[in-house]
Enzyme design. Structure first.
Site, PDB file in Angstrom:
ATOM      1  N   ARG A 181       0.834  -1.206   0.000  1.00 26.97           N
ATOM      2  CA  ARG A 181       0.000   0.000   0.000  1.00 26.97           C
ATOM      3  C   ARG A 181       0.872   1.260   0.000  1.00 26.97           C
ATOM      4  O   ARG A 181       0.641   2.192  -0.753  1.00 26.97           O
ATOM      5  CB  ARG A 181      -0.929  -0.020   1.219  1.00 26.97           C
ATOM      6  CG  ARG A 181      -2.273  -0.653   0.970  1.00 26.97           C
ATOM      7  CD  ARG A 181      -2.160  -2.088   0.414  1.00 26.97           C
ATOM      8  NE  ARG A 181      -3.457  -2.758   0.344  1.00 26.97           N
ATOM      9  CZ  ARG A 181      -3.980  -3.496   1.332  1.00 26.97           C
ATOM     10  NH1 ARG A 181      -3.294  -3.706   2.452  1.00 26.97           N
ATOM     11  NH2 ARG A 181      -5.169  -4.051   1.189  1.00 26.97           N
ATOM     12  N   ASP A 188      -0.568  -6.741  -3.586  1.00 23.93           N
ATOM     13  CA  ASP A 188      -1.960  -6.428  -3.246  1.00 23.93           C
ATOM     14  C   ASP A 188      -2.624  -5.712  -4.412  1.00 23.93           C
ATOM     15  O   ASP A 188      -1.990  -5.484  -5.450  1.00 23.93           O
ATOM     16  CB  ASP A 188      -2.058  -5.597  -1.950  1.00 23.93           C
ATOM     17  CG  ASP A 188      -3.325  -5.944  -1.171  1.00 23.93           C
ATOM     18  OD1 ASP A 188      -4.427  -5.866  -1.748  1.00 23.93           O
ATOM     19  OD2 ASP A 188      -3.212  -6.322   0.012  1.00 23.93           O
ATOM     20  N   HIS A 222      -7.199  -9.842  -3.943  1.00 25.24           N
ATOM     21  CA  HIS A 222      -6.170  -8.822  -3.688  1.00 25.24           C
ATOM     22  C   HIS A 222      -5.081  -8.887  -4.763  1.00 25.24           C
ATOM     23  O   HIS A 222      -3.893  -8.746  -4.468  1.00 25.24           O
ATOM     24  CB  HIS A 222      -5.533  -9.016  -2.305  1.00 25.24           C
ATOM     25  CG  HIS A 222      -6.369  -8.531  -1.164  1.00 25.24           C
ATOM     26  ND1 HIS A 222      -6.439  -7.199  -0.799  1.00 25.24           N
ATOM     27  CD2 HIS A 222      -7.188  -9.190  -0.298  1.00 25.24           C
ATOM     28  CE1 HIS A 222      -7.251  -7.078   0.247  1.00 25.24           C
ATOM     29  NE2 HIS A 222      -7.718  -8.263   0.569  1.00 25.24           N
ATOM     30  N   GLU A 249     -10.364 -12.102   1.991  1.00 21.92           N
ATOM     31  CA  GLU A 249     -11.192 -11.116   1.297  1.00 21.92           C
ATOM     32  C   GLU A 249     -11.207 -11.289  -0.222  1.00 21.92           C
ATOM     33  O   GLU A 249     -10.831 -10.387  -0.960  1.00 21.92           O
ATOM     34  CB  GLU A 249     -10.696  -9.693   1.642  1.00 21.92           C
ATOM     35  CG  GLU A 249     -10.735  -9.415   3.125  1.00 21.92           C
ATOM     36  CD  GLU A 249     -10.198  -8.034   3.478  1.00 21.92           C
ATOM     37  OE1 GLU A 249     -10.822  -7.370   4.303  1.00 21.92           O
ATOM     38  OE2 GLU A 249      -9.150  -7.620   2.947  1.00 21.92           O
TER      39      GLU A 249
HETATM   40  C1  ACM Z   1      -6.721  -8.785   6.571  1.00 20.95           C
HETATM   41  O1  ACM Z   1      -6.698  -7.878   7.404  1.00 20.95           O
HETATM   42  N1  ACM Z   1      -7.421  -8.656   5.453  1.00 20.95           N
HETATM   43  C2  ACM Z   1      -5.986 -10.015   6.773  1.00 20.95           C
END
Ligand code: ACM
Ligand code: ZN
Length: 412
Positions: A70, A99, A160, A224
């Site tokens: 990030r 990511d 991601h 996610e």
């Molecule tokens: C996470 O915080 N998505 C592992």
């Protein structure tokens, strides 16, 4: 006694440090350092009082995670961070290398990962980017190893992954053109689980990443991953049919497809590279592989660790409510780390034995500089170090505060 056990004896005439491994002696030296700095006991009049220390850690997995995806952290900053970790006897650093918002590791077979995937356009229209070359990765892995810290790479899959998909659009279900994500949050476009290309791509990437990290473990992310595109994708649906991944009461067919994806990569990592996998606790959804280690982060899903350990899987605890160092500090955050109990009585002794240790995460969406990173990490990483190392019988919140405050001048 374990390989991290050491003893220090200081008398009027003699100072000795004993340990059966170099690592143990290193920890002895780190404690001696703290004694000399006055951090652990009184060194008034520049005299060290006689002392005998017989010490070993509670957990073998004492970890921090950094997120250069990030906001990129230059190598010197990572090394500074490693020095801080070594000082407090951490032994694992997880690097979140990929990511939606950035791909941060050179892959020779896929140069567009860094040509395209490592750059994004910020709100002001400026380009933001950075990545580690393979030489730099090897350098930092060695720097850490010299301090008895193992670096574990994290390669996110199957979600991601927008930075990689921006570079190689054929990896997603629809193959649409895109860019690395320019806002925070989770991207709906993910790797297609129906095509073979994403598996081949990830295997090739693993073939370059795995040899740079001698760690026993490889982190495959797994968190996610929205299922929207898989639901609509004919190839993903075909895979569901072919593999017989029927939805059940507990798991949808797409969740089981994610489990298929993760287990295929797990098999590859084990067979080709001799690595065990760690995944975020979403790897429970759709069926947990018997050999995977879960990294629990969903504080609001307290059953994850009981469930995984009941199945005989190892677990590493990283509950977001306590161990996310990117969360704002307030009067509860430090005691929330120090007083956390990783071994609740509801777990059987056999389940407790499967808990390898604890990890704090520093997600870097809102951490644009290393100054900010240090501000967020300290002093929580000290509390975490003591939680990871010390037996509960010798812990003391008041004692901790006293020792912590003594270090403030140096931290400033
Ligand atoms: C996470 O915080 N998505 C592992
Ligand atoms: Zn698909």
């Amino acid at each position: 006694k374990g390989e991290e056990h050491y003893m220090i004896e200081i008398s009027e005439s003699k100072l000795s440090i004993k340990g059966s491994t170099q690592k143990a002696l290193f920890y002895g030296l780190k404690t001696l350092d703290q004694i000399l700095l006055g951090d652990v006991c009184n060194t008034a009049n520049k005299q060290i009082a006689p002392i005998r220390i017989d010490d070993e850690p509670r957990y073998g997995y004492r970890a921090l995670m950094l997120d250069p995806a990030r906001h990129f952290l230059p190598l010197e900053d990572v090394k500074f961070y490693i020095d801080q970790m070594a000082k407090y006897k951490y032994n694992i650093l997880q690097l979140h290398l990929t990511d939606d918002q950035g791909w941060r590791v050179e892959i020779k077979k896929y140069p567009k990962l860094t040509e395209i995937g490592a750059k994004r356009i910020e709100g002001e229209g400026t380009e933001y980017g950075g990545f580690y070359t393979q030489e730099e990765i090897k350098d930092v892995v060695k720097y850490a190893a010299d301090r008895f810290i193992t670096v574990i790479p994290e390669l996110e899959l199957p979600g991601h992954e927008m930075a990689a998909i921006a570079a190689y659009p054929e990896l997603s279900c629809k193959g649409e053109q895109g860019t690395p994500r320019i806002i925070w949050g989770v991207e709906d476009i993910v790797m297609c689980a129906g095509k073979e290309e994403p598996f081949k791509f990830l295997e090739d990437v693993i073939d370059e990443i795995a040899p740079m990290f001698p760690s026993e473990y490889f982190h495959i992310g797994g968190d996610e991953c929205p299922k929207i595109s898989w639901k609509e994708c004919p190839l993903c649906q075909k895979r569901i049919q072919e593999e017989g991944l029927k939805g059940t009461k507990e798991h949808s067919a797409e969740e089981r497809l994610q489990s298929y994806f993760v287990q295929r990569m797990e098999k590859y990592l084990a067979e080709k590279h001799g690595k065990k996998i760690i995944g975020w606790d979403e790897i429970l959804e759709g069926g947990l592989s018997p050999t995977a280690t879960i990294m629990w982060w969903h504080t609001w899903s307290p059953n994850a660790v009981p469930e995984a350990t009941a199945q005989g899987n190892h677990a590493i605890l990283s509950p977001n409510a306590n161990f996310y160092f990117d969360y704002q500090q307030d009067k509860n955050s430090l005691p929330g780390v120090y007083n956390y109990n990783p071994m609740p009585e509801s777990l059987s002794d056999a389940q407790k034995a499967l808990i390898l240790g604890i990890q704090a995460n520093l997600w870097c969406e809102y951490i644009p500089s290393f100054e900010r990173a240090q501000y967020m990490i300290m002093p929580r990483m000290m509390a975490m170090a003591e939680l990871a190392w010390s037996d509960p019988s010798v812990k003391s919140w008041d004692g901790f505060k006293e020792r912590m405050v003594k270090q403030f001048p140096r931290l400033n």
